[in-house]
Scaffold this active site. Structure first.
Site, PDB file in Angstrom:
ATOM      1  N   CYS A   5       0.851  -1.200   0.000  1.00  0.00           N
ATOM      2  CA  CYS A   5       0.000   0.000   0.000  1.00  0.00           C
ATOM      3  C   CYS A   5       0.885   1.248   0.000  1.00  0.00           C
ATOM      4  O   CYS A   5       0.558   2.241  -0.663  1.00  0.00           O
ATOM      5  CB  CYS A   5      -0.940  -0.003   1.201  1.00  0.00           C
ATOM      6  SG  CYS A   5      -2.364  -1.111   1.029  1.00  0.00           S
ATOM      7  N   ASP A  28      10.449  -6.665  -8.854  1.00  0.00           N
ATOM      8  CA  ASP A  28      10.713  -7.248  -7.540  1.00  0.00           C
ATOM      9  C   ASP A  28      12.116  -6.827  -7.100  1.00  0.00           C
ATOM     10  O   ASP A  28      13.061  -6.816  -7.891  1.00  0.00           O
ATOM     11  CB  ASP A  28      10.606  -8.778  -7.598  1.00  0.00           C
ATOM     12  CG  ASP A  28      10.538  -9.399  -6.210  1.00  0.00           C
ATOM     13  OD1 ASP A  28       9.479  -9.965  -5.882  1.00  0.00           O
ATOM     14  OD2 ASP A  28      11.537  -9.332  -5.459  1.00  0.00           O
ATOM     15  N   ASN A  82       1.571 -16.521  -4.063  1.00  0.00           N
ATOM     16  CA  ASN A  82       1.730 -17.294  -2.832  1.00  0.00           C
ATOM     17  C   ASN A  82       0.610 -16.905  -1.871  1.00  0.00           C
ATOM     18  O   ASN A  82       0.288 -15.714  -1.754  1.00  0.00           O
ATOM     19  CB  ASN A  82       3.097 -17.012  -2.207  1.00  0.00           C
ATOM     20  CG  ASN A  82       4.240 -17.475  -3.094  1.00  0.00           C
ATOM     21  OD1 ASN A  82       4.136 -18.500  -3.751  1.00  0.00           O
ATOM     22  ND2 ASN A  82       5.318 -16.713  -3.129  1.00  0.00           N
ATOM     23  N   HIS A  95      -0.394 -10.217  -4.540  1.00  0.00           N
ATOM     24  CA  HIS A  95       0.543  -9.885  -5.625  1.00  0.00           C
ATOM     25  C   HIS A  95       0.787 -11.121  -6.477  1.00  0.00           C
ATOM     26  O   HIS A  95       0.789 -12.243  -5.977  1.00  0.00           O
ATOM     27  CB  HIS A  95       1.863  -9.330  -5.080  1.00  0.00           C
ATOM     28  CG  HIS A  95       2.518 -10.187  -4.055  1.00  0.00           C
ATOM     29  ND1 HIS A  95       2.102 -10.217  -2.736  1.00  0.00           N
ATOM     30  CD2 HIS A  95       3.548 -11.069  -4.137  1.00  0.00           C
ATOM     31  CE1 HIS A  95       2.859 -11.069  -2.047  1.00  0.00           C
ATOM     32  NE2 HIS A  95       3.744 -11.605  -2.879  1.00  0.00           N
TER      33      HIS A  95
HETATM   34  P1  AMP Z   1       5.861 -13.285  -1.337  1.00  0.00           P
HETATM   35  O1  AMP Z   1       6.881 -14.151  -0.651  1.00  0.00           O
HETATM   36  O2  AMP Z   1       5.068 -14.028  -2.373  1.00  0.00           O
HETATM   37  O3  AMP Z   1       4.995 -12.552  -0.350  1.00  0.00           O
HETATM   38  O4  AMP Z   1       6.689 -12.232  -2.176  1.00  0.00           O
HETATM   39  C1  AMP Z   1       6.997 -10.956  -1.721  1.00  0.00           C
HETATM   40  C2  AMP Z   1       7.936 -10.364  -2.727  1.00  0.00           C
HETATM   41  O5  AMP Z   1       8.034  -8.977  -2.499  1.00  0.00           O
HETATM   42  C3  AMP Z   1       9.360 -10.949  -2.653  1.00  0.00           C
HETATM   43  O6  AMP Z   1       9.700 -11.529  -3.912  1.00  0.00           O
HETATM   44  C4  AMP Z   1      10.209  -9.720  -2.334  1.00  0.00           C
HETATM   45  O7  AMP Z   1      11.456  -9.743  -2.973  1.00  0.00           O
HETATM   46  C5  AMP Z   1       9.337  -8.586  -2.823  1.00  0.00           C
HETATM   47  N1  AMP Z   1       9.566  -7.292  -2.180  1.00  0.00           N
HETATM   48  C6  AMP Z   1       9.658  -7.022  -0.860  1.00  0.00           C
HETATM   49  N2  AMP Z   1       9.822  -5.704  -0.642  1.00  0.00           N
HETATM   50  C7  AMP Z   1       9.853  -5.114  -1.870  1.00  0.00           C
HETATM   51  C8  AMP Z   1      10.002  -3.772  -2.327  1.00  0.00           C
HETATM   52  N3  AMP Z   1      10.167  -2.731  -1.475  1.00  0.00           N
HETATM   53  N4  AMP Z   1       9.991  -3.530  -3.652  1.00  0.00           N
HETATM   54  C9  AMP Z   1       9.840  -4.553  -4.519  1.00  0.00           C
HETATM   55  N5  AMP Z   1       9.671  -5.836  -4.159  1.00  0.00           N
HETATM   56  C10 AMP Z   1       9.682  -6.125  -2.850  1.00  0.00           C
END
Ligand code: AMP
Length: 118
Positions: A5, A28, A82, A95
């Site tokens: 958000c 990412d 996920n 996401h």
């Molecule tokens: P999940 O494990 O499916 O919840 O994936 C979360 C994803 O968000 C991971 O692949 C992280 O690398 C990514 N992530 C976390 N913080 C950021 C950020 N500030 N900008 C871009 N991606 C992010």
């Protein structure tokens, strides 16, 4: 307010690929493939468990557009979401990981056997 958000509100910077009134796509921060984009709804939804079919229909179109814009639509790609603890969801804002740019391995599933989890 959750992390994504804050990204939607531009309180946290992100490398944006595509944006419209309802959805945002950005790189990412910890890529697992040459192309690793996250596509999210701007309105907070915790996970796929809670998303409406209307949002998913529009989300599908958005993901297809992102794939086309990044040129991975022809070479192929993978879309992953996920869900919850067992699904490995770290950020509790729906996401979709859009992964491509190379032949992807089958990751966890390549040598997994259900018996390994017992
Ligand atoms: P999940 O494990 O499916 O919840 O994936 C979360 C994803 O968000 C991971 O692949 C992280 O690398 C990514 N992530 C976390 N913080 C950021 C950020 N500030 N900008 C871009 N991606 C992010």
């Amino acid at each position: 307010m959750c992390l994504f958000c804050k990204i939607v509100n531009k309180e946290i910077p992100s490398n944006i690929i595509a944006e419209n009134d309802d959805f945002l796509a950005f790189h990412d921060i910890n890529p697992k493939a040459p192309v690793h984009i996250l596509a999210i709804p701007k309105l907070h939804v915790d996970s796929f468990n809670e998303v409406s079919s209307e949002t998913m229909a529009a989300m599908t179109k958005f993901i297809q557009e992102v794939a086309k814009e990044t040129g991975i639509d022809h070479t192929g790609y993978r879309v992953i979401t996920n869900i919850g603890e067992n699904g490995g969801q770290e950020v509790k804002h729906l996401h979709f990981h859009i992964l491509g740019g190379a032949k992807l391995k089958w990751g966890h599933f390549s040598d997994a056997d259900p018996k390994d989890f017992l």
